[in-house]
Scaffold this active site. Structure first.
Site, PDB file in Angstrom:
ATOM      1  NE  ARG A  22      -4.248  -1.493  -0.005  1.00  0.00           N
ATOM      2  CZ  ARG A  22      -4.332  -2.522  -0.841  1.00  0.00           C
ATOM      3  NH1 ARG A  22      -3.336  -2.780  -1.671  1.00  0.00           N
ATOM      4  NH2 ARG A  22      -5.409  -3.285  -0.862  1.00  0.00           N
TER       5      ARG A  22
ATOM      6  CD  GLU B 157      -2.900   3.014  -5.763  1.00  0.00           C
ATOM      7  OE1 GLU B 157      -1.956   2.742  -4.997  1.00  0.00           O
ATOM      8  OE2 GLU B 157      -3.775   2.202  -6.081  1.00  0.00           O
TER       9      GLU B 157
ATOM     10  CG  HIS C 110      -3.559  -1.045  -6.753  1.00  0.00           C
ATOM     11  ND1 HIS C 110      -3.802  -0.338  -5.595  1.00  0.00           N
ATOM     12  CD2 HIS C 110      -3.606  -2.347  -6.390  1.00  0.00           C
ATOM     13  CE1 HIS C 110      -4.003  -1.179  -4.595  1.00  0.00           C
ATOM     14  NE2 HIS C 110      -3.888  -2.417  -5.058  1.00  0.00           N
TER      15      HIS C 110
END
Ligand SMILES: NC(=O)c1ccc[n+]([C@@H]2O[C@H](COP(=O)([O-])OP(=O)(O)OC[C@H]3O[C@@H](n4cnc5c(N)ncnc54)[C@H](O)[C@@H]3O)[C@@H](O)[C@H]2O)c1
Length: 333
Positions: A244, A272, A291
């Site tokens: 993360r 993000e 991602h």
């Protein structure tokens, strides 16, 4: 098979066909009554089958399984999650009601581990720098000697002996690297069984040529790779983050990558996505991906195969492979 239990799907409807392609759906409907068109996605509009459901097959964008869902589905005894983390899905009420929960987190770990190992191999060969030079018309063909390239003989430090981290350790076992691991819930003996040496996080940063992050996002892991720890890494070290973004200080990392002191592969960032024009996006020694390391595309079928196998195990009274321990959720992804 008139007594087959009713199972209801609760996930984003456009995923159902990929998770349960024809042959996988056929194996599921051999075991349970399940209508793939009656999907529970909106807590305010449950399908009628929910009232009779004994099994919920959840996935991305399932409604949270709270007291209202338990009231609408009073017969549910098993939840099989066709995705990774169940932290946003489950509630104390669900576990208090004695519902068994199983998650495909181990299935989801595989592509992330594969992505991580591929990234480590490419980054330590300095592939991103060489490819950028090549694109820019700079030829570096030939056999340069004495460069800081290649994985063989390096030290790789894993932050978090998670499901993904353990697979990465196993995959790196025959790459001729020394393996270090930092995980506050792992004993030195357990680390040794995984082929790694347990160290504290500062030691890991000082000794590793590659640091790869696999811890969950928790208050105590926020920016655990901060400015000071980035400063402990040697010149030329590689940071890989598939966990993360919040675990790493993005701006401190960007500054060090911009000077060429560190290289990085980041599947996750904070924020993000990164804003357009962010310095990290333009660096030749940094690979940023949106991602995408987790289960995607044709890999989604693995989730369906896992569900079929778990439902079969449950109906046969066998132990489940992905059973969730609610007490471990506080330090899990
Ligand atoms: N990029 C992607 O697409 C993708 C996909 C799946 C998971 N993830 C992320 O990958 C990471 C690992 O996921 P997982 O399912 O393997 O995790 P997991 O739940 O299996 O394991 C978490 C591990 O972290 C350890 N841990 C807890 N607190 C820690 C701390 N303070 N410092 C270091 N370790 C600590 C735990 O002991 C445990 O071993 C998570 O951040 C998850 O969100 C990313």
């Amino acid at each position: 098979m008139g007594e087959r239990p009713v199972a209801v799907l609760a996930m984003r409807d456009d995923l159902v066909g990929q998770i349960f392609p024809g042959p996988v759906l056929a194996r599921l409907t051999d075991l349970v009554d399940c209508d793939p068109a009656a999907i529970f996605t909106d807590a305010g509009a449950p399908p009628p089958a929910l009232a009779a459901a004994r099994i919920l097959i959840t996935g991305w964008e399932s409604p949270q399984l709270d007291a209202a869902v338990l009231t609408a589905a009073p017969g549910v005894r098993l939840v099989v999650h066709a995705a990774g983390s169940v932290k946003q899905l489950t509630t104390p009420e669900l576990f208090a009601a004695g519902v068994t929960v199983s998650s495909a987190v181990a299935v989801n770990a595989r592509p992330v581990a594969e992505f991580t190992v591929a990234s480590i191999v490419l980054a330590t060969r300095r592939v991103f720098r060489y490819a950028a030079d090549y694109r820019a018309g700079i030829s570096r063909h030939g056999y340069p000697v004495g460069e800081d390239t290649g994985l063989y003989g390096l030290t790789v430090g894993l932050v978090g002996a998670s499901q993904i981290g353990r697979l990465v350790l196993a995959m790196l076992a025959d790459h001729g690297v020394e393996l270090l691991v930092y995980d506050p819930f792992l004993t030195p003996g357990q680390a040794a069984e995984l082929g790694a040496t347990a160290v504290d996080l500062d030691t890991l940063c000082r000794r590793s040529d590659v640091v790869t992050v696999h811890a969950p996002e928790l208050p105590e892991t926020y920016r655990m790779i901060d400015e000071r720890r980035l400063g402990l890494l040697r010149d030329g070290a590689v940071l890989v983050n598939t966990a993360r973004g919040a675990l790493v200080d993005t701006e401190a990392l960007a500054a060090r990558c911009a000077t060429g002191r560190l290289d990085a592969v980041l599947d996750v960032t904070d924020p993000e996505p990164l804003p357009v024009g962010h310095p990290l996006l333009g660096l030749p020694n940094v690979l940023i991906t949106p991602h995408l390391a987790g289960t995607r595309g044709r890999e989604l079928r693995r989730f369906g195969e896992f569900v079929v196998s778990e439902v079969h195990r449950w109906l046969s009274g066998e132990p489940l492979l992905g059973r969730v321990n609610p007490d471990a959720l506080s330090h899990s992804a």
